[in-house]
Design a protein around this motif. Sequence first.
Motif, PDB file in Angstrom:
ATOM      1  N   SER A  50       0.576  -1.264   0.023  1.00 24.51           N
ATOM      2  CA  SER A  50       0.100   0.170  -0.348  1.00 24.51           C
ATOM      3  C   SER A  50       0.993   1.409   0.196  1.00 24.51           C
ATOM      4  O   SER A  50       0.438   2.232  -0.592  1.00 24.51           O
ATOM      5  N   LEU A  51       2.150   1.673   0.595  1.00 23.42           N
ATOM      6  CA  LEU A  51       3.072   2.191   1.260  1.00 23.42           C
ATOM      7  C   LEU A  51       3.311   2.524  -0.210  1.00 23.42           C
ATOM      8  O   LEU A  51       3.730   3.865  -0.592  1.00 23.42           O
ATOM      9  N   ILE A  52       4.082   1.583  -0.762  1.00 25.29           N
ATOM     10  CA  ILE A  52       4.710   1.481  -2.245  1.00 25.29           C
ATOM     11  C   ILE A  52       3.434   1.842  -3.369  1.00 25.29           C
ATOM     12  O   ILE A  52       3.851   3.332  -4.319  1.00 25.29           O
ATOM     13  N   GLU A  53       2.178   1.567  -3.598  1.00 23.51           N
ATOM     14  CA  GLU A  53       1.492   2.169  -4.148  1.00 23.51           C
ATOM     15  C   GLU A  53       1.286   3.444  -4.491  1.00 23.51           C
ATOM     16  O   GLU A  53       0.816   4.153  -5.367  1.00 23.51           O
ATOM     17  N   SER A  54       0.838   4.374  -3.438  1.00 17.38           N
ATOM     18  CA  SER A  54       0.399   4.885  -3.088  1.00 17.38           C
ATOM     19  C   SER A  54       1.475   6.552  -3.178  1.00 17.38           C
ATOM     20  O   SER A  54       2.456   6.647  -3.250  1.00 17.38           O
ATOM     21  N   PRO A  55       1.005   7.452  -4.514  1.00 10.50           N
ATOM     22  CA  PRO A  55       1.242   8.532  -4.505  1.00 10.50           C
ATOM     23  C   PRO A  55       2.439   9.490  -3.715  1.00 10.50           C
ATOM     24  O   PRO A  55       1.813   9.466  -2.662  1.00 10.50           O
ATOM     25  N   THR A  56       3.025  10.064  -5.075  1.00 15.19           N
ATOM     26  CA  THR A  56       4.334  10.251  -3.546  1.00 15.19           C
ATOM     27  C   THR A  56       4.483  11.547  -4.213  1.00 15.19           C
ATOM     28  O   THR A  56       4.828  12.291  -4.664  1.00 15.19           O
ATOM     29  N   PRO A  57       3.297  12.997  -3.362  1.00 14.35           N
ATOM     30  CA  PRO A  57       2.977  14.494  -3.531  1.00 14.35           C
ATOM     31  C   PRO A  57       4.594  14.893  -3.982  1.00 14.35           C
ATOM     32  O   PRO A  57       5.058  16.105  -4.701  1.00 14.35           O
ATOM     33  N   ASP A  58       5.897  14.711  -2.722  1.00 13.46           N
ATOM     34  CA  ASP A  58       6.820  16.273  -2.417  1.00 13.46           C
ATOM     35  C   ASP A  58       7.617  15.536  -1.779  1.00 13.46           C
ATOM     36  O   ASP A  58       7.460  14.245  -0.944  1.00 13.46           O
ATOM     37  N   ASP A  59       8.667  16.130  -1.455  1.00 14.34           N
ATOM     38  CA  ASP A  59       9.667  15.633  -1.172  1.00 14.34           C
ATOM     39  C   ASP A  59       9.670  15.105   0.163  1.00 14.34           C
ATOM     40  O   ASP A  59       9.842  14.060   0.639  1.00 14.34           O
ATOM     41  N   LEU A  60       8.598  15.857   0.718  1.00 13.23           N
ATOM     42  CA  LEU A  60       8.493  15.688   2.101  1.00 13.23           C
ATOM     43  C   LEU A  60       7.549  14.291   2.113  1.00 13.23           C
ATOM     44  O   LEU A  60       8.008  13.277   3.208  1.00 13.23           O
ATOM     45  N   SER A  61       7.124  13.864   1.394  1.00 19.57           N
ATOM     46  CA  SER A  61       6.281  12.692   1.880  1.00 19.57           C
ATOM     47  C   SER A  61       6.843  11.242   1.042  1.00 19.57           C
ATOM     48  O   SER A  61       6.867  10.834   1.607  1.00 19.57           O
ATOM     49  N   MET A  62       7.836  11.926   0.652  1.00 20.76           N
ATOM     50  CA  MET A  62       8.607  10.759   0.396  1.00 20.76           C
ATOM     51  C   MET A  62      10.172  10.915   1.449  1.00 20.76           C
ATOM     52  O   MET A  62      10.318   9.594   1.601  1.00 20.76           O
ATOM     53  N   THR A  63      10.413  11.260   1.905  1.00 21.68           N
ATOM     54  CA  THR A  63      11.177  10.999   3.391  1.00 21.68           C
ATOM     55  C   THR A  63       9.922  10.440   4.516  1.00 21.68           C
ATOM     56  O   THR A  63      10.762   9.526   4.875  1.00 21.68           O
ATOM     57  N   GLU A  64       9.467  10.540   4.429  1.00 22.77           N
ATOM     58  CA  GLU A  64       7.672  10.115   5.398  1.00 22.77           C
ATOM     59  C   GLU A  64       7.489   8.741   5.185  1.00 22.77           C
ATOM     60  O   GLU A  64       7.686   7.858   5.871  1.00 22.77           O
ATOM     61  N   LYS A  65       7.659   8.523   3.446  1.00 16.33           N
ATOM     62  CA  LYS A  65       7.537   7.046   3.516  1.00 16.33           C
ATOM     63  C   LYS A  65       8.533   6.571   3.907  1.00 16.33           C
ATOM     64  O   LYS A  65       8.515   5.048   3.873  1.00 16.33           O
ATOM     65  N   GLU A  66       9.922   6.611   3.489  1.00 20.19           N
ATOM     66  CA  GLU A  66      11.074   6.230   3.216  1.00 20.19           C
ATOM     67  C   GLU A  66      11.101   5.575   5.138  1.00 20.19           C
ATOM     68  O   GLU A  66      11.832   4.256   4.664  1.00 20.19           O
ATOM     69  N   GLU A  67      11.012   6.932   5.325  1.00 20.84           N
ATOM     70  CA  GLU A  67      10.625   6.624   7.027  1.00 20.84           C
ATOM     71  C   GLU A  67       9.926   5.444   7.301  1.00 20.84           C
ATOM     72  O   GLU A  67      10.829   3.740   8.810  1.00 20.84           O
ATOM     73  N   ARG A  68       9.049   4.651   7.049  1.00 19.94           N
ATOM     74  CA  ARG A  68       8.042   3.947   7.364  1.00 19.94           C
ATOM     75  C   ARG A  68       8.791   2.633   6.659  1.00 19.94           C
ATOM     76  O   ARG A  68       8.234   1.438   7.353  1.00 19.94           O
ATOM     77  N   LEU A  69       9.142   2.442   5.635  1.00 19.29           N
ATOM     78  CA  LEU A  69       9.606   1.818   4.462  1.00 19.29           C
ATOM     79  C   LEU A  69      10.592   0.842   5.826  1.00 19.29           C
ATOM     80  O   LEU A  69      10.754  -0.008   5.548  1.00 19.29           O
ATOM     81  N   GLN A  70      11.661   1.657   5.943  1.00 21.64           N
ATOM     82  CA  GLN A  70      12.745   1.109   6.801  1.00 21.64           C
ATOM     83  C   GLN A  70      12.289   0.860   8.051  1.00 21.64           C
ATOM     84  O   GLN A  70      12.518  -0.226   8.818  1.00 21.64           O
ATOM     85  N   GLU A  71      11.208   1.307   8.808  1.00 23.15           N
ATOM     86  CA  GLU A  71      10.176   0.483   9.783  1.00 23.15           C
ATOM     87  C   GLU A  71      10.183  -0.842   9.092  1.00 23.15           C
ATOM     88  O   GLU A  71      10.007  -1.763  10.559  1.00 23.15           O
ATOM     89  N   LEU A  72       9.408  -1.041   8.324  1.00 24.80           N
ATOM     90  CA  LEU A  72       8.729  -2.379   7.909  1.00 24.80           C
ATOM     91  C   LEU A  72       9.820  -3.312   7.510  1.00 24.80           C
ATOM     92  O   LEU A  72       9.518  -4.192   7.906  1.00 24.80           O
ATOM     93  N   MET A  73      10.918  -3.026   7.118  1.00 27.81           N
ATOM     94  CA  MET A  73      11.554  -3.428   6.456  1.00 27.81           C
ATOM     95  C   MET A  73      12.858  -4.059   7.749  1.00 27.81           C
ATOM     96  O   MET A  73      13.160  -5.524   7.813  1.00 27.81           O
ATOM     97  N   GLU A  74      12.792  -3.377   8.829  1.00 27.27           N
ATOM     98  CA  GLU A  74      13.195  -4.028   9.930  1.00 27.27           C
ATOM     99  C   GLU A  74      11.925  -4.526  10.454  1.00 27.27           C
ATOM    100  O   GLU A  74      12.964  -5.925  11.362  1.00 27.27           O
ATOM    101  N   MET A  75      10.995  -4.671  10.820  1.00 23.96           N
ATOM    102  CA  MET A  75      10.239  -5.707  11.145  1.00 23.96           C
ATOM    103  C   MET A  75      10.736  -6.714  11.064  1.00 23.96           C
ATOM    104  O   MET A  75      10.417  -7.862  11.547  1.00 23.96           O
ATOM    105  N   ASN A  76      10.260  -6.694   9.386  1.00 25.04           N
ATOM    106  CA  ASN A  76      10.188  -8.122   8.527  1.00 25.04           C
ATOM    107  C   ASN A  76      11.146  -8.398   8.674  1.00 25.04           C
ATOM    108  O   ASN A  76      11.276  -9.759   9.097  1.00 25.04           O
ATOM    109  N   GLN A  77      12.779  -7.926   8.870  1.00 23.41           N
ATOM    110  CA  GLN A  77      13.941  -8.701   8.531  1.00 23.41           C
ATOM    111  C   GLN A  77      14.062  -9.627  10.886  1.00 23.41           C
ATOM    112  O   GLN A  77      13.742 -10.337  10.530  1.00 23.41           O
ATOM    113  N   GLY A  78      13.666  -8.865  11.344  1.00 21.17           N
ATOM    114  CA  GLY A  78      13.193  -9.776  13.265  1.00 21.17           C
ATOM    115  C   GLY A  78      12.172 -11.054  13.100  1.00 21.17           C
ATOM    116  O   GLY A  78      12.792 -11.597  13.180  1.00 21.17           O
TER     117      GLY A  78
END
Length: 160
Positions: A50-78
């Motif tokens: 859902s995160l990857i498929e949602s549109p990213t209108p600006d750089d701030l949103s992209m940074t926020e998405k990357e932070e959420r993606l980072q958390e999801l990757m860390e949880m998945n690895q655990g």
Amino acid sequence: MPLKMLVTNTNVGRNTKALVAGVSERTLRHPDAMSSVFTAVDSISKELSSLIESPTPDDLSMTEKEERLQELMEMNQGLLQCMGVSHASIETVLRTTLKYKLPSKLTGAGGGGCVLTLLPALLSGTIVDKVTTELESCGFQCLVAGIGGKGVEICFGESS
């Protein structure tokens, strides 16, 4: 959502059949716990999609998405570690990228193989070079890959 990833090949072969058997045995020994792990992995996968498929209108949103993606990757690895599919070589990659505050997770069946590391859009090329050099000094192979976007386009003539 276009992303850059560092793909690190640990050069460690793995036996997918044995890894799957190991997860199955662990599931038989701990059915309730492993059921919760599988449910969590499924939830993370859906949120990531859902995160990857949602549109990213600006750089701030992209940074926020990357932070959420980072958390999801860390949880998945655990969770993958809980399943018993990590490997010493994967853990070496994780420790190395963690020094640079970069999230990583194994890919495929685990037990060796490759590790994906998120390279945030605002990350300097110098950091990527340092991480790559350090990982390659461990005998790993590294490749930076861009993912996302439209895919392959074939244009005929001069119009695009």
